[in-house]
Scaffold this active site. Sequence first.
Site, PDB file in Angstrom:
ATOM      1  NE  ARG A 217      -4.167  -1.694   0.067  1.00 28.64           N
ATOM      2  CZ  ARG A 217      -4.220  -2.781  -0.689  1.00 28.64           C
ATOM      3  NH1 ARG A 217      -3.201  -3.090  -1.476  1.00 28.64           N
ATOM      4  NH2 ARG A 217      -5.286  -3.565  -0.667  1.00 28.64           N
ATOM      5  CG  HIS A 265      -2.893  -0.760  -6.955  1.00 31.46           C
ATOM      6  ND1 HIS A 265      -3.372  -0.039  -5.890  1.00 31.46           N
ATOM      7  CD2 HIS A 265      -2.860  -2.059  -6.534  1.00 31.46           C
ATOM      8  CE1 HIS A 265      -3.635  -0.851  -4.877  1.00 31.46           C
ATOM      9  NE2 HIS A 265      -3.313  -2.098  -5.249  1.00 31.46           N
TER      10      HIS A 265
END
Length: 302
Positions: A217, A265
């Site tokens: 993250r 991502h």
Amino acid sequence: MKILFASLTEKAEIWVPLLRQALPHDEIVPQPDKSVDIALVATPPEGTFQKLGRPKLVQSLWMGVEKLLADPTLPRGVPLARLIDPGMVAAMSETVLGHVLDWHRHLYLYRTQQRSRLWRRVEQRMASDRTVGLLGLGELGSDAARKLLALGFNVAGWTRRPKQLPGVQSFTDLSAMLRWTDALVCLLPFTPQTAGVLNARTFAMMRRGGCVINVARGGHLVVPDLLGALDNGWLAHAYLDVFETEPLPGTDPLWNHPGVTITPHSAALTEPRTAVAKIVENVERVRRGETPAHLVDLQAGY
């Protein structure tokens, strides 16, 4: 049973036919109501949880659940399960290995030299000369560790609680692991305890010339600290797949930094073809009155 599929990001046209094929005697519905037994969710539309009664299970379609846990409307007292998808686990290991090899074989540097038409070899190292430090030895870290070992790398892992894996040197003391680490891979769940773990102190304890790979993250990384470690030459390269603001704004300095490789991502996406079997497993557990697999520890946050 009535099973809700609710997601703004996962494609219903892919998931729902697979779910109906695997669960032909159950009803797969697109809208929440009080009679839903199981809710399959990933970024559910606003108001989804308020329209539910008390389902037997909320099943995430993703491995990470921090956004669900942060939703004040998530029904409390209802079991919440993470999705451990074999396809996603395999994809994450492929990404980690790809980045480690890119750094180890100096491919990032040769790409830069190509743009300058520079023909210059860099000293070759053996995989056994390198130690890859994994932050997290859960499903993702364990799989990556086995595959890195198969390539001949030394592998170390840091976990909150002691964990033993064949061939992996395990640590609960992060500082002790970092002293041996050349390539640092972050695979941690995002919690208040892991926020900012990739910081100046962490980088300074690594071996010089290493790399950082963040596929967890964005909040794990302190960006100014990373840029400092790259600019002063302590770190050779960084591979970043996740960011605090996504999509990464076009004005962000990370885009143009020569020491940073950016991916959108995409390190590992849920693969419906392999994930459906895991969802079915939990549906059947609920049907039999058993405890679902991979329940989230609300105190730990994962």
